[in-house]
Every structure is written in C-alpha cells, then in structure tokens.
Design an enzyme around this catalytic site. Structure first.
Site, PDB file in Angstrom:
ATOM      1  N   CYS A  18       0.934  -1.047   0.221  1.00  0.00           N
ATOM      2  CA  CYS A  18       0.062  -0.466  -0.036  1.00  0.00           C
ATOM      3  C   CYS A  18       1.129   1.439   0.303  1.00  0.00           C
ATOM      4  CB  CYS A  18      -0.803   0.179   1.338  1.00  0.00           C
ATOM      5  SG  CYS A  18      -1.970  -1.457   1.283  1.00  0.00           S
TER       6      CYS A  18
ATOM      7  N   HIS B 280      -3.164   7.016   4.009  1.00  0.00           N
ATOM      8  CA  HIS B 280      -3.331   5.148   3.337  1.00  0.00           C
ATOM      9  C   HIS B 280      -4.817   5.646   3.618  1.00  0.00           C
ATOM     10  CE1 HIS B 280      -3.740   1.622   2.093  1.00  0.00           C
ATOM     11  NE2 HIS B 280      -3.474   1.160   3.252  1.00  0.00           N
TER      12      HIS B 280
ATOM     13  N   ASN C 220      -9.925   0.012   1.740  1.00  0.00           N
ATOM     14  CA  ASN C 220      -8.358  -0.392   0.913  1.00  0.00           C
ATOM     15  C   ASN C 220      -8.741  -0.779  -0.332  1.00  0.00           C
ATOM     16  OD1 ASN C 220      -5.800  -0.151   1.379  1.00  0.00           O
ATOM     17  ND2 ASN C 220      -5.754  -1.853   3.567  1.00  0.00           N
TER      18      ASN C 220
HETATM   19  O1  UT7 Z   1      -3.091  -1.582   4.175  1.00  0.00           O
HETATM   20  C1  UT7 Z   1      -2.234  -2.189   5.033  1.00  0.00           C
HETATM   21  C2  UT7 Z   1      -3.130  -3.600   4.706  1.00  0.00           C
HETATM   22  N1  UT7 Z   1      -4.481  -3.683   6.130  1.00  0.00           N
HETATM   23  C3  UT7 Z   1      -4.472  -2.994   7.496  1.00  0.00           C
HETATM   24  O2  UT7 Z   1      -4.569  -1.582   7.863  1.00  0.00           O
HETATM   25  C4  UT7 Z   1      -5.277  -3.893   8.242  1.00  0.00           C
HETATM   26  C5  UT7 Z   1      -5.592  -3.498   9.450  1.00  0.00           C
HETATM   27  N2  UT7 Z   1      -6.245  -3.895  10.324  1.00  0.00           N
HETATM   28  C6  UT7 Z   1      -7.075  -3.615  10.972  1.00  0.00           C
HETATM   29  O3  UT7 Z   1      -7.633  -2.901  10.158  1.00  0.00           O
HETATM   30  C7  UT7 Z   1      -8.033  -3.815  11.462  1.00  0.00           C
HETATM   31  O4  UT7 Z   1      -6.431  -5.372  12.111  1.00  0.00           O
HETATM   32  C8  UT7 Z   1      -9.263  -5.497  11.351  1.00  0.00           C
HETATM   33  C9  UT7 Z   1     -10.285  -4.446  10.584  1.00  0.00           C
HETATM   34  C10 UT7 Z   1      -8.892  -6.190  10.213  1.00  0.00           C
HETATM   35  C11 UT7 Z   1     -10.202  -5.973  12.445  1.00  0.00           C
HETATM   36  O5  UT7 Z   1     -10.012  -5.924  13.042  1.00  0.00           O
HETATM   37  P1  UT7 Z   1     -10.258  -5.774  14.554  1.00  0.00           P
HETATM   38  O6  UT7 Z   1     -10.061  -4.425  15.932  1.00  0.00           O
HETATM   39  O7  UT7 Z   1      -7.841  -5.966  15.211  1.00  0.00           O
HETATM   40  O8  UT7 Z   1     -10.792  -7.015  15.385  1.00  0.00           O
HETATM   41  P2  UT7 Z   1      -9.440  -8.728  15.631  1.00  0.00           P
HETATM   42  O9  UT7 Z   1      -9.184  -9.170  14.252  1.00  0.00           O
HETATM   43  O10 UT7 Z   1      -9.095  -8.319  17.447  1.00  0.00           O
HETATM   44  O11 UT7 Z   1     -10.940  -9.097  16.204  1.00  0.00           O
HETATM   45  C12 UT7 Z   1     -12.270  -9.211  17.088  1.00  0.00           C
HETATM   46  C13 UT7 Z   1     -13.400  -9.792  16.855  1.00  0.00           C
HETATM   47  C14 UT7 Z   1     -12.583 -11.503  16.741  1.00  0.00           C
HETATM   48  O12 UT7 Z   1     -13.466 -12.083  17.746  1.00  0.00           O
HETATM   49  P3  UT7 Z   1     -13.294 -12.845  18.882  1.00  0.00           P
HETATM   50  O13 UT7 Z   1     -12.862 -13.056  18.803  1.00  0.00           O
HETATM   51  O14 UT7 Z   1     -13.354 -11.011  20.294  1.00  0.00           O
HETATM   52  O15 UT7 Z   1     -14.901 -13.679  19.259  1.00  0.00           O
HETATM   53  C15 UT7 Z   1     -12.931 -11.619  15.109  1.00  0.00           C
HETATM   54  O16 UT7 Z   1     -13.356 -12.813  15.733  1.00  0.00           O
HETATM   55  O17 UT7 Z   1     -14.343  -9.301  16.035  1.00  0.00           O
HETATM   56  C16 UT7 Z   1     -14.369 -10.578  15.581  1.00  0.00           C
HETATM   57  N3  UT7 Z   1     -13.547 -10.460  13.603  1.00  0.00           N
HETATM   58  C17 UT7 Z   1     -15.096 -10.204  12.797  1.00  0.00           C
HETATM   59  N4  UT7 Z   1     -17.001  -9.970  13.246  1.00  0.00           N
HETATM   60  C18 UT7 Z   1     -17.533  -9.880  12.541  1.00  0.00           C
HETATM   61  C19 UT7 Z   1     -13.143 -10.615  12.684  1.00  0.00           C
HETATM   62  N5  UT7 Z   1     -13.732 -10.129  11.714  1.00  0.00           N
HETATM   63  C20 UT7 Z   1     -14.870 -10.001  11.792  1.00  0.00           C
HETATM   64  C21 UT7 Z   1     -15.645  -9.094  10.649  1.00  0.00           C
HETATM   65  N6  UT7 Z   1     -16.947  -9.409  10.653  1.00  0.00           N
HETATM   66  N7  UT7 Z   1     -15.739  -8.533   9.639  1.00  0.00           N
END
Ligand code: UT7
Length: 329
Positions: free
Chosen positions: A114, A254, A284
């Site tokens: 990115c 970004h 993104n």
């Molecule tokens: O361009 C560069 C590349 N990427 C990035 O910049 C991404 C950077 N990271 C992020 O933006 C975030 O980490 C995400 C948006 C990808 C994920 O958000 P998060 O707040 O870090 O969520 P998490 O992975 O800590 O997950 C929290 C909870 C989990 O459930 P439990 O274990 O707490 O029950 C996940 O299983 O949310 C769950 N979860 C979802 N729930 C509904 C993860 N993805 C989803 C989803 N919908 N799409």
C-alpha cells in the site's frame, strides 16, 4: 538552483460495481455495524469479471495525462505500483505502456504494498531531479478482489479495487516535493502476504485448495505497526522538509482503517477537516488509495495552489513512506 519536481496532472478510476457491507453480510459472518465501527468502511468498488489491473490503470492514466495537458508520447517512464498485477510477468507497467501508446517510455512495476504510490512518487521525483527524464507517469492500481478469499471475513471486508495516476515533472521553483521518508521492515512480511504462486510455493492443486493465492493478513499486527509507523514516517518527512506539523494544510493518509487515520491526525495535532477520508466509499484499495484520495481532494477544492500536502502510507513488506508536496497546480 535545485530543480523543483511536482505533480502536473492526476486521474483516477474505480469500477462501476459497488459491494456494500450489507452485501457482505450475505457472504460471510459479519455485519454492517461491525465493519463500520472497526474500520469506517461502508462499501467498496469491485472490478467486473474481465476487468483487470491494467484496464483500470489505463483509464486513470489517460485522465492524468489529460489533466497535465500531455500526450502518452511525452512520457519517459512508467512506474506502476501494485500487489495484484495482470501477470507475474511481464510487468503490468509494460502492458499499460502498450495500451496507452507510450512508445517512448521505459516501464516497470514497483512492489511496496500500500506504500507503492508514495514510493513511486519519491523515486520518480529523484529521477527527474537527476536530469535523466522529464515526465514520469506513476500509478497505483489494484484488483484485490481477484486475490481475495471471499470466505475470510478478516480480509474480504477491508479491501476494494481501483486505480489512481499522476504525471510527475518539473514545476515552479519552491513547489512540488519538499520532503521524503521511505522505509521497510521485512521481518513483518509474514503479517500481510500472498503465500503461494511464487518460487517458494509454486502453484499446484494443493496451493489452490489451501487458498494460498489469496491475501493472508494478521490484522492486529498490521494495525499495531500502522499506528506506530504513521507517526514516525510523517515526523521524518516533516524533518526532511524542515517543516512542522502546523505547516500542513492537508493530510492524505492511506485509507485502511479510520482508527489508524484518526490516530495519525491526533499525533500530528491536525483537525479532521485537514485530513482527507474516503475509505467509507472505496475501502482499502492498497497502492491506489492515496492517489484516488488526492485526486478527489483536489477536485473537491480541498487543496489549493501553495498548500502543503502530506501523503503517508504503510503496507505489505512491511513498508512505509511519506512525501510532502507544496501543491503546484
Ligand atoms: O493496507 C494495509 C493493510 N491492512 C491494514 O491496514 C489492516 C490493519 N488492521 C485492521 O484494520 C484491523 O485489525 C481489522 C479491521 C482487520 C480487524 O479489526 P480488529 O479490531 O483488529 O479485530 P480483531 O481481529 O481483533 O477481531 C476482534 C473480533 C474477533 O472476535 P472475538 O475473538 O473477539 O470473538 C474476530 O473474530 O472481531 C471478529 N471479527 C469480525 N467480526 C465480524 C474479525 N473480523 C470480523 C468481521 N466481522 N469482518
């Protein structure tokens, strides 16, 4: 006297088809509420079946050339930043060179995730300063939908398709690129990558069955990295330009996650009306996100001549880059 190099013209393109968070609710176990609260994304544009990265790059490039008042034959070099090329080789930049009719241009792809567009801007500005070339076309273009695992809610909700392009050339003294920071930490490569399809893991029926050709991301690790590096890279670019954060008129970050963007703005003490945010519409789009946002901000009149504009991104590699421009259009 130092040569001033800046953006002479810009253009972008996003595919027609829109996929909303509600559409994704029907595919994976997610909700509009979760995606909106955790990322700020409401929808993304998705390429048509036969629409590929070079097709989107071509439209963005034509728009940028028109905006710059130049023809394809005026271009000396094409740098195309992408993580979703048409093929592993030849480069998508070469395909674009042919389709655009830029017969005087050398061409290569740049792989910096990115951060690719900001890397391309940094590199192209220095090539022009060296006197080697006069006009360089830089593009960030992605068809991330083609390498998406549509069963993985961790990735399929955050990405979208699109392309943004800019023509780089000599501008009025004192304008254009004023400060640059670029960096990489390859030890974090495992947090965002496409495991299969390269020499380490060539394509086979097993790699396809294991979804090895799709994007794999440890969202939490990339998030932690992004929060730290957005502060560091913007501070380094400001130092390189001999400027302070209060000199910045517009931050074009970004567009990965609204929480990352607001954290970067807070660290720079910039009010959100000096930060361009469009990830609600496009999600993104990786290397395309910054040029699309820059183009939109300019078209909306949010950037005027002489404004100091800070572009800052991070991504796969892991990589990061920031460039400060005194807007010259
Ligand atoms: O361009 C560069 C590349 N990427 C990035 O910049 C991404 C950077 N990271 C992020 O933006 C975030 O980490 C995400 C948006 C990808 C994920 O958000 P998060 O707040 O870090 O969520 P998490 O992975 O800590 O997950 C929290 C909870 C989990 O459930 P439990 O274990 O707490 O029950 C996940 O299983 O949310 C769950 N979860 C979802 N729930 C509904 C993860 N993805 C989803 C989803 N919908 N799409």
């Amino acid at each position: 006297m130092t040569i001033a190099v800046g953006i002479l013209g810009m253009g972008y393109y996003v595919p027609e088809r829109i996929m909303t968070n509600y559409d994704l609710e029907k595919i994976v176990d997610t909700s509009d509420q979760w995606i909106t609260e955790r990322t700020g994304i409401k929808q993304r544009h998705i390429a048509a079946k036969n629409e590929v990265t070079s097709d989107m790059a071509l439209i963005a490039a034509k728009n940028a050339l028109q905006d710059a008042g130049l023809s394809a034959e005026d271009i000396d070099l094409i740098i195309l930043a992408t993580a979703s090329p048409d093929h592993a080789f030849p480069s998508t930049a070469c395909i674009l060179q042919d389709h655009l009719g830029a017969k005087n241009a050398a061409a290569f792809d740049l792989s910096a995730g990115c951060s690719g567009f900001v890397y391309s801007l940094a590199v192209s500005s220095q090539i022009i300063k060296s006197g080697l070339y006069k006009h360089i076309l830089i593009i960030g273009a992605e068809t991330l939908s083609s390498i998406m695992n549509w069963h993985d809610r961790n990735t399929c909700v955050v990405f979208g398709d699109g392309a943004g392009a800019a023509v780089i050339g000599i501008t009025e003294p004192g304008y254009g690129v004023l400060g640059i920071d670029m960096g990489a930490d390859g030890s974090g490569g495992k947090y965002l990558y496409q495991p299969a399809g390269g020499s380490r893991c060539p394509a086979s029926s097993e790699t396809v069955a294991a979804n090895g050709h799709t994007i794999h991301m440890n969202g939490q690790e990339v998030f932690k990295f992004a929060i730290k590096i957005m502060g560091k890279t913007t501070e380094r670019a400001l130092k390189n330009a001999n400027m302070k954060s209060e000199d910045i008129d517009m931050l074009i970050p970004h567009q990965a996650n609204l929480r990352i963007i607001t954290s970067a703005a807070k660290r720079l003490k910039l009010p959100m009306d000096k930060v361009w945010v469009n990830l609600d519409k496009y999600a993104n789009t990786s290397a395309a996100s910054i040029p699309i946002a820059l183009c939109e901000a300019q078209a909306a009149g949010a950037i005027k001549k002489s404004d100091n504009v800070l572009l800052a991104g991070f991504g796969a590699g892991l990589t990061w880059a920031a460039v400060i421009l005194k807007w010259c259009k």
